[in-house]
Design a protein around this motif. Structure first.
Motif, short mmCIF file in Angstrom:
data_model
loop_
_atom_site.label_atom_id
_atom_site.label_comp_id
_atom_site.label_asym_id
_atom_site.label_seq_id
_atom_site.Cartn_x
_atom_site.Cartn_y
_atom_site.Cartn_z
N ILE A 30 0.90 -1.15 0.00
CA ILE A 30 0.00 0.00 0.00
C ILE A 30 0.94 1.21 0.00
CG2 ILE A 30 -1.78 1.29 1.26
CD1 ILE A 30 -1.48 -2.35 1.96
N HIS A 31 0.90 1.94 -1.10
CA HIS A 31 1.84 3.07 -1.20
C HIS A 31 1.35 4.25 -0.38
CE1 HIS A 31 3.22 6.84 -3.25
NE2 HIS A 31 4.34 6.30 -2.86
N ASP A 32 0.10 4.64 -0.62
CA ASP A 32 -0.45 5.79 0.10
C ASP A 32 -1.93 5.51 0.35
OD1 ASP A 32 0.33 8.95 0.54
OD2 ASP A 32 -1.81 8.62 0.23
N ALA A 33 -2.38 5.84 1.54
CA ALA A 33 -3.80 5.59 1.86
C ALA A 33 -4.46 6.88 2.34
CB ALA A 33 -3.91 4.49 2.91
N SER A 34 -3.95 8.02 1.89
CA SER A 34 -4.53 9.30 2.33
C SER A 34 -5.95 9.49 1.81
CB SER A 34 -3.70 10.48 1.83
OG SER A 34 -2.35 10.28 2.09
N LEU A 35 -6.22 9.00 0.61
CA LEU A 35 -7.55 9.20 0.01
C LEU A 35 -8.51 8.08 0.37
CD1 LEU A 35 -6.40 10.33 -3.55
CD2 LEU A 35 -7.43 11.78 -1.81
N GLY A 36 -7.97 6.97 0.85
CA GLY A 36 -8.80 5.81 1.18
C GLY A 36 -7.94 4.56 1.11
N PRO A 37 -8.55 3.38 1.24
CA PRO A 37 -7.77 2.15 1.21
C PRO A 37 -7.02 2.00 -0.12
CG PRO A 37 -10.09 1.71 1.68
CD PRO A 37 -9.99 3.16 1.35
N GLY A 38 -5.90 1.34 -0.09
CA GLY A 38 -5.17 1.08 -1.32
C GLY A 38 -5.99 0.18 -2.23
N CYS A 39 -6.03 0.54 -3.51
CA CYS A 39 -6.81 -0.26 -4.45
C CYS A 39 -5.99 -0.47 -5.72
CB CYS A 39 -8.12 0.47 -4.77
SG CYS A 39 -9.13 -0.37 -5.98
N GLY A 40 -5.87 -1.71 -6.12
CA GLY A 40 -5.12 -2.03 -7.35
C GLY A 40 -5.04 -3.54 -7.50
N GLY A 78 -2.51 0.78 -4.16
CA GLY A 78 -2.11 -0.51 -3.64
C GLY A 78 -1.93 -1.50 -4.77
N LYS A 79 -1.20 -2.52 -4.52
CA LYS A 79 -1.00 -3.55 -5.54
C LYS A 79 -0.46 -4.80 -4.85
CE LYS A 79 -1.27 -3.61 -10.14
NZ LYS A 79 -2.06 -2.91 -11.10
N GLU A 103 -7.42 -10.41 3.41
CA GLU A 103 -8.36 -10.26 4.54
C GLU A 103 -7.62 -9.81 5.80
OE1 GLU A 103 -11.61 -10.44 4.40
OE2 GLU A 103 -12.04 -10.38 6.56
N SER A 104 -6.41 -10.32 5.97
CA SER A 104 -5.66 -10.01 7.20
C SER A 104 -5.32 -8.51 7.30
CB SER A 104 -4.37 -10.84 7.26
OG SER A 104 -3.41 -10.33 6.35
N LEU A 105 -5.42 -7.80 6.18
CA LEU A 105 -5.11 -6.36 6.21
C LEU A 105 -6.34 -5.52 6.59
CD1 LEU A 105 -2.76 -6.16 3.10
CD2 LEU A 105 -2.12 -6.13 5.50
N ASP A 106 -7.46 -6.19 6.85
CA ASP A 106 -8.64 -5.50 7.39
C ASP A 106 -9.14 -4.35 6.55
OD1 ASP A 106 -9.30 -6.93 9.62
OD2 ASP A 106 -7.80 -5.91 10.89
N GLY A 107 -9.07 -4.49 5.24
CA GLY A 107 -9.63 -3.45 4.38
C GLY A 107 -8.67 -2.34 4.02
N THR A 129 -12.29 -13.41 1.20
CA THR A 129 -12.25 -12.01 1.64
C THR A 129 -13.25 -11.17 0.85
OG1 THR A 129 -10.89 -10.03 1.87
CG2 THR A 129 -10.32 -11.49 0.04
N LYS A 130 -13.79 -10.16 1.50
CA LYS A 130 -14.72 -9.27 0.78
C LYS A 130 -13.98 -8.12 0.10
CE LYS A 130 -16.03 -6.93 5.09
NZ LYS A 130 -15.26 -7.83 5.98
#
Ligand code: NAD
Length: 349
Positions: A30-40, A78-79, A103-107, A129-130
């Motif tokens: 996860i590079h940066d999560a300032s805007l929200g969870p890492g997504c990629g 994130g990636k 899942e272990s990263l809790d979102g 995982t959801k």
């Protein structure tokens, strides 16, 4: 499953997972999560070394931070990478173990498709995982390619307006290199608007289809960049604009779907010096991830999706104007604007 948080300066979190039972070896960054969870997306690839995989996941997750920020979705970068050969080593056990890692990263990280990962694979990951997006039964239609094509088309219109003073693509000519999932749909949109097409692909069937459906002129992949057209649309592999090819480029606009269109960073400046308007790849091809983001939020409608994607044109127009005002290369201006979005979010937090 063993997990170890790696100390990587500049990244929010990088975790190394290993699971002996399934053979999983993976990195989630996860590079940066300032805007929200890492997504990629998650990439499955037989990396030659741990360092190669780490380098890739770092570059990819950082790229997603910029892409998501300018895509206007509330997600960070994130990636994930799995060290395996997707053809021979991808098993349901491996995918489930990866799901457990997510899942272990809790979102903190949402995963999706990337190379080596299919929609069917994501179904298996989702049984654990959801925090998964990009699937047909869950949201916006799984396959992001039509969305990506729409975003590139809107970006191309914005570039044509800015550089060529054209109110639409009607009467303009476009050379599309790579008429695959995105390139073919892009060609359809250009044709529908009255644009003229030159197409090239290593796949002769795809070329024939574009010739028949859109009256396109076929050229060899080597000649696509030479084509005497208004716009060049790289929609195949990365690196289409490189030190060898840039001198042959005749188009005044580069607007395509491919990732990493510029072989080297210097190409950004070189295009600007030649008076070519370049649409930064991660901005113009962001519609796929915008669709994934809206799917995660669960609040999308087709109209909202299209409206969000159409904003890619507005974002690019702003980048073009700033690049002109600041006399700076376009890619550098896009990066700066993405960082501004992130720092604003940090201040607001
Ligand atoms: P695709 O595999 O469906 O299409 C790629 C096309 O390029 C194929 O028809 C292939 O035959 C052709 N091609 C491959 N090598 C070539 C070469 N050397 N010369 C000419 N043609 C060649 O892929 P796609 O989903 O259409 O994606 C195209 C590009 O856009 C890729 O770089 C991809 O990473 C990027 N992209 C795609 C999406 C998406 O939603 N699909 C999103 C963002 C970025």
């Amino acid at each position: 499953m063993r997990s170890e948080v790696l100390d990587v300066a500049g990244w929010r979190k990088v975790v190394h997972f290993e699971d002996a039972a399934s053979g999983l070896k993976a990195l989630i960054a996860i590079h940066d999560a300032s805007l929200g969870p890492g997504c990629g997306g998650c990439r499955i690839y037989p990396y030659a070394s741990f360092e190669d995989g780490l380098e890739d996941v770092k570059n990819l997750s950082r790229g997603m931070t910029f892409k998501n920020a300018l895509g206007g979705i509330p997600f960070g970068g994130g990636k994930a990478v799995i060290f395996a050969d997707p053809k021979t080593e991808k098993t349901p056990e491996l995918l489930r173990a990866f799901g457990a890692a997510v899942e272990s990263l809790d979102g903190l990280y949402y995963t999706a498709e990337d190379s080596g990962v299919t929609e069917a694979d994501l179904e298996i990951v989702r049984s654990v995982t959801k925090y998964v997006a990009g699937m047909e039964d869950k949201g916006v239609g799984g396959n992001p390619s039509p969305f990506t094509a729409r975003g590139v088309w809107r970006g191309m219109q914005a570039a044509a307006r800015h550089k060529l003073g054209a109110a639409s693509l009607n009467g303009l000519s476009v050379s599309v290199l790579g008429v695959g999932a995105v390139g073919m749909e892009l060609a359809r949109l250009i044709h529908q608007e009255g644009g003229k097409l030159v197409v090239a692909d290593v796949n002769a069937n795809a070329v024939n289809e574009a010739v028949e459906r859109f009256g396109a002129e076929a050229v060899s992949p080597e000649d696509a960049i030479d084509a005497d057209v208004d716009i060049f649309a790289p929609c195949a592999l990365g690196g289409a604009i490189n030190p060898d090819s840039i001198g042959r480029l005749k188009a005044k606009v580069v607007a395509g779907a491919a990732n990493n269109q510029l072989k080297t960073l210097e190409m950004d400046k070189a295009l600007a010096e030649r008076g070519v308007l370049y649409c930064p790849d991660y901005v113009i091809n962001a519609a796929g991830v915008i669709s994934v983001g809206l799917e995660i939020l669960g609040s999308w409608t087709t109209d909202e999706m299209n409206a969000r994607i159409d904003k890619i044109g507005d974002t690019l127009s702003e980048i073009f104007k700033r690049a002109e005002a600041e006399n700076a290369p376009i890619g550098a201006v896009a990066d700066k604007m993405a960082l501004e979005v992130i720092s604003k979010a940090k201040k607001a937090a």
